[in-house]
Design a protein around this motif. Structure first.
Motif, PDB file in Angstrom:
ATOM      1  N   ARG A 162       1.140  -1.147   0.045  1.00 48.59           N
ATOM      2  CA  ARG A 162      -0.060   0.018   0.064  1.00 48.59           C
ATOM      3  C   ARG A 162       0.843   1.163  -0.126  1.00 48.59           C
ATOM      4  O   ARG A 162       0.365   2.550   0.349  1.00 48.59           O
ATOM      5  CB  ARG A 162      -0.980   0.084   0.941  1.00 48.59           C
ATOM      6  CG  ARG A 162      -0.318  -0.434   2.279  1.00 48.59           C
ATOM      7  CD  ARG A 162      -0.075   0.900   3.522  1.00 48.59           C
ATOM      8  NE  ARG A 162      -1.211   1.489   3.842  1.00 48.59           N
ATOM      9  CZ  ARG A 162      -1.756   2.758   3.247  1.00 48.59           C
ATOM     10  NH1 ARG A 162      -1.139   3.588   2.570  1.00 48.59           N
ATOM     11  NH2 ARG A 162      -3.051   3.325   4.015  1.00 48.59           N
ATOM     12  N   GLY A 163       2.147   1.409  -0.452  1.00 48.39           N
ATOM     13  CA  GLY A 163       3.108   2.225  -0.445  1.00 48.39           C
ATOM     14  C   GLY A 163       3.773   2.647   0.629  1.00 48.39           C
ATOM     15  O   GLY A 163       3.590   2.144   1.972  1.00 48.39           O
ATOM     16  N   ASN A 164       4.892   3.389   0.676  1.00 47.73           N
ATOM     17  CA  ASN A 164       5.337   3.802   1.642  1.00 47.73           C
ATOM     18  C   ASN A 164       5.518   5.565   1.832  1.00 47.73           C
ATOM     19  O   ASN A 164       5.238   6.131   0.628  1.00 47.73           O
ATOM     20  CB  ASN A 164       7.120   3.532   1.484  1.00 47.73           C
ATOM     21  CG  ASN A 164       7.197   2.034   1.813  1.00 47.73           C
ATOM     22  OD1 ASN A 164       6.876   1.211   1.039  1.00 47.73           O
ATOM     23  ND2 ASN A 164       7.723   1.654   3.025  1.00 47.73           N
ATOM     24  N   ASP A 191      -3.025  -2.784  -3.077  1.00 49.87           N
ATOM     25  CA  ASP A 191      -4.264  -2.111  -2.374  1.00 49.87           C
ATOM     26  C   ASP A 191      -3.991  -0.662  -3.395  1.00 49.87           C
ATOM     27  O   ASP A 191      -3.099   0.228  -3.128  1.00 49.87           O
ATOM     28  CB  ASP A 191      -3.807  -1.643  -1.093  1.00 49.87           C
ATOM     29  CG  ASP A 191      -4.810  -0.757  -0.509  1.00 49.87           C
ATOM     30  OD1 ASP A 191      -5.873  -0.163  -1.054  1.00 49.87           O
ATOM     31  OD2 ASP A 191      -5.198  -0.775   0.733  1.00 49.87           O
ATOM     32  N   CYS A 192      -4.993  -0.766  -4.199  1.00 49.74           N
ATOM     33  CA  CYS A 192      -4.787   0.369  -5.456  1.00 49.74           C
ATOM     34  C   CYS A 192      -5.280   1.787  -5.064  1.00 49.74           C
ATOM     35  O   CYS A 192      -4.964   2.540  -5.607  1.00 49.74           O
ATOM     36  CB  CYS A 192      -5.591  -0.280  -6.599  1.00 49.74           C
ATOM     37  SG  CYS A 192      -4.902  -1.681  -7.425  1.00 49.74           S
ATOM     38  N   THR A 193      -6.035   1.637  -3.984  1.00 49.57           N
ATOM     39  CA  THR A 193      -6.544   3.071  -3.697  1.00 49.57           C
ATOM     40  C   THR A 193      -6.041   3.680  -2.468  1.00 49.57           C
ATOM     41  O   THR A 193      -5.701   4.810  -2.455  1.00 49.57           O
ATOM     42  CB  THR A 193      -8.328   2.981  -3.099  1.00 49.57           C
ATOM     43  OG1 THR A 193      -8.518   1.648  -2.741  1.00 49.57           O
ATOM     44  CG2 THR A 193      -9.177   2.641  -4.622  1.00 49.57           C
ATOM     45  N   HIS A 194      -5.559   2.957  -1.403  1.00 54.57           N
ATOM     46  CA  HIS A 194      -4.772   3.451  -0.276  1.00 54.57           C
ATOM     47  C   HIS A 194      -3.497   3.999  -0.664  1.00 54.57           C
ATOM     48  O   HIS A 194      -2.717   4.752  -0.363  1.00 54.57           O
ATOM     49  CB  HIS A 194      -4.654   2.541   0.782  1.00 54.57           C
ATOM     50  CG  HIS A 194      -5.957   2.435   1.591  1.00 54.57           C
ATOM     51  ND1 HIS A 194      -6.806   1.215   1.433  1.00 54.57           N
ATOM     52  CD2 HIS A 194      -6.740   3.166   2.597  1.00 54.57           C
ATOM     53  CE1 HIS A 194      -7.944   1.449   2.194  1.00 54.57           C
ATOM     54  NE2 HIS A 194      -7.724   2.272   2.889  1.00 54.57           N
ATOM     55  N   SER A 195      -2.958   3.120  -1.737  1.00 53.75           N
ATOM     56  CA  SER A 195      -1.517   3.527  -2.322  1.00 53.75           C
ATOM     57  C   SER A 195      -1.740   5.126  -3.075  1.00 53.75           C
ATOM     58  O   SER A 195      -0.479   5.575  -3.253  1.00 53.75           O
ATOM     59  CB  SER A 195      -1.109   2.479  -3.361  1.00 53.75           C
ATOM     60  OG  SER A 195      -1.976   2.366  -4.524  1.00 53.75           O
ATOM     61  N   VAL A 196      -2.925   5.637  -3.467  1.00 56.23           N
ATOM     62  CA  VAL A 196      -3.017   6.874  -4.076  1.00 56.23           C
ATOM     63  C   VAL A 196      -3.382   8.005  -2.913  1.00 56.23           C
ATOM     64  O   VAL A 196      -3.614   8.982  -3.136  1.00 56.23           O
ATOM     65  CB  VAL A 196      -3.960   6.866  -4.887  1.00 56.23           C
ATOM     66  CG1 VAL A 196      -3.397   5.975  -6.093  1.00 56.23           C
ATOM     67  CG2 VAL A 196      -5.214   6.917  -4.644  1.00 56.23           C
ATOM     68  N   GLN A 197      -3.099   7.609  -1.746  1.00 61.75           N
ATOM     69  CA  GLN A 197      -3.446   8.676  -0.533  1.00 61.75           C
ATOM     70  C   GLN A 197      -2.459   9.584  -0.346  1.00 61.75           C
ATOM     71  O   GLN A 197      -1.108   9.543  -0.875  1.00 61.75           O
ATOM     72  CB  GLN A 197      -3.618   8.000   0.732  1.00 61.75           C
ATOM     73  CG  GLN A 197      -4.805   7.104   1.136  1.00 61.75           C
ATOM     74  CD  GLN A 197      -4.534   6.529   2.469  1.00 61.75           C
ATOM     75  OE1 GLN A 197      -3.766   6.107   2.788  1.00 61.75           O
ATOM     76  NE2 GLN A 197      -5.862   6.183   2.950  1.00 61.75           N
ATOM     77  N   ARG A 198      -2.963  10.985   0.142  1.00 60.07           N
ATOM     78  CA  ARG A 198      -2.077  11.757   0.810  1.00 60.07           C
ATOM     79  C   ARG A 198      -2.322  11.888   2.323  1.00 60.07           C
ATOM     80  O   ARG A 198      -3.343  12.802   2.633  1.00 60.07           O
ATOM     81  CB  ARG A 198      -2.048  13.178   0.070  1.00 60.07           C
ATOM     82  CG  ARG A 198      -1.597  12.973  -1.407  1.00 60.07           C
ATOM     83  CD  ARG A 198      -1.752  14.581  -2.314  1.00 60.07           C
ATOM     84  NE  ARG A 198      -1.319  14.139  -3.554  1.00 60.07           N
ATOM     85  CZ  ARG A 198      -0.112  14.379  -3.938  1.00 60.07           C
ATOM     86  NH1 ARG A 198       1.032  14.529  -3.135  1.00 60.07           N
ATOM     87  NH2 ARG A 198       0.070  14.147  -5.269  1.00 60.07           N
ATOM     88  N   PRO A 199      -1.739  10.880   3.086  1.00 64.36           N
ATOM     89  CA  PRO A 199      -2.173  10.967   4.480  1.00 64.36           C
ATOM     90  C   PRO A 199      -2.289  12.186   5.330  1.00 64.36           C
ATOM     91  O   PRO A 199      -1.272  12.830   5.305  1.00 64.36           O
ATOM     92  CB  PRO A 199      -1.049   9.857   4.886  1.00 64.36           C
ATOM     93  CG  PRO A 199      -0.645   8.906   3.761  1.00 64.36           C
ATOM     94  CD  PRO A 199      -0.559  10.400   2.661  1.00 64.36           C
ATOM     95  N   GLY A 200      -3.048  12.405   5.932  1.00 60.63           N
ATOM     96  CA  GLY A 200      -3.278  13.758   6.611  1.00 60.63           C
ATOM     97  C   GLY A 200      -3.073  14.997   5.960  1.00 60.63           C
ATOM     98  O   GLY A 200      -3.100  15.979   6.464  1.00 60.63           O
ATOM     99  N   GLY A 201      -3.213  14.785   4.613  1.00 61.90           N
ATOM    100  CA  GLY A 201      -2.774  15.986   3.771  1.00 61.90           C
ATOM    101  C   GLY A 201      -3.929  17.059   3.448  1.00 61.90           C
ATOM    102  O   GLY A 201      -3.800  17.719   2.625  1.00 61.90           O
TER     103      GLY A 201
END
Length: 261
Positions: A162-164, A191-201
């Motif tokens: 899910r990305g780093n 995880d194709c959707t959480h990997s395009v997050q910008r966490p807390g942004g």
């Protein structure tokens, strides 16, 4: 390290889809009915995903879901009505046994993937355990959470990329993690959707950009992924969690077709 032996929950390609959080019975019905339709069209067996409690939301004011008792009953209703297999995530060890009585796959959230008690409790239910790779770990590091689950008796363990974290409020995917994790388990899911997050942004919320979801899916395929995870919603921008990165429900089948093509 060798991967798992496949059981009836494993398949050549694994697809998981559903809303981020249980918002209402109506939402669950809408999504479940669409997944049944896609299953029939594509000859696949999508696993229905929804969370009864999003305990890791950015803000204390964020919507978390209906809670474990009501949420598991709503998921059980989906299973009975639509015949779909179910996945949900757990955040505390005591939740594992209750959730394991309803769902087919217990998911360990990325931030909690090193929590020994949580992994052990999930493993002891006998359900498949899907461990999401932490944003601060490499694919190779995931051998240790897997060892914990297997040592506790897990019959099948999956891993999910899910990305780093890269800097603040952003993620990057190192797709080399997929083949690295395939050396540990047989089923590695993107995880194709959480990997395009910008966490807390996004001013106390997690932002993201769903435009890149199909590309994430295809890139993961190129690196050998065996499964794909999509959070979907009929009206994502009105979603109560992960609104910015959930895929539009009516676009899901097209993405799946592309992945399978």
């Amino acid at each position: 390290m060798q991967g798992n032996t496949h059981n009836e929950l494993s398949m050549e390609q694994t697809f998981i889809a559903g809303p981020c959080v249980i918002e209402s019975a109506e939402l669950l019905d809408t999504v479940a009915a669409k997944l049944v339709e896609i299953n029939q069209h594509q000859g696949i067996d999508i696993i229905f995903k929804a969370s009864f409690d999003k305990a890791n939301r950015t803000s204390i004011k964020s919507f978390r879901g209906p809670g474990i008792d009501k949420g598991l009953q709503m998921l059980s209703d989906v299973k009975e009505k639509y015949g779909l297999r179910l996945l949900t995530d757990i955040h505390e060890a005591w939740q594992a046994n209750l959730a394991g009585q309803v769902v087919d796959v217990l998911q360990i959230p990325a931030f909690l993937c090193r929590q020994t008690n949580l992994l052990v409790a999930a493993a002891k239910t006998g359900r498949t355990v899907n461990i999401k790779k932490a944003q601060f770990l490499s694919g190779q590091d995931m051998r240790y959470p897997v060892e914990k689950a297997r040592d506790a008796g897990a019959k099948e363990v999956w891993l999910t990329e899910r990305g780093n974290m890269i800097g603040y409020n952003n993620l990057a995917v190192d797709f080399r993690n997929i083949p690295d994790m395939l050396e540990i388990v047989d089923n590695v899911i993107m995880d194709c959707t959480h990997s395009v997050q910008r966490p807390g942004g996004a001013d106390g919320k997690t932002g993201g950009d769903r435009r890149y979801v199909p590309m994430m899916a295809m890139a993961a395929k190129a690196f050998g992924a065996t499964g794909w995870f999509f959070e979907v919603h009929p009206n994502p921008d009105q979603g109560l969690s992960d609104a910015a990165n959930m895929l539009e429900l009516d676009k899901l089948e097209g993405v799946i077709e592309e992945v399978r093509g």
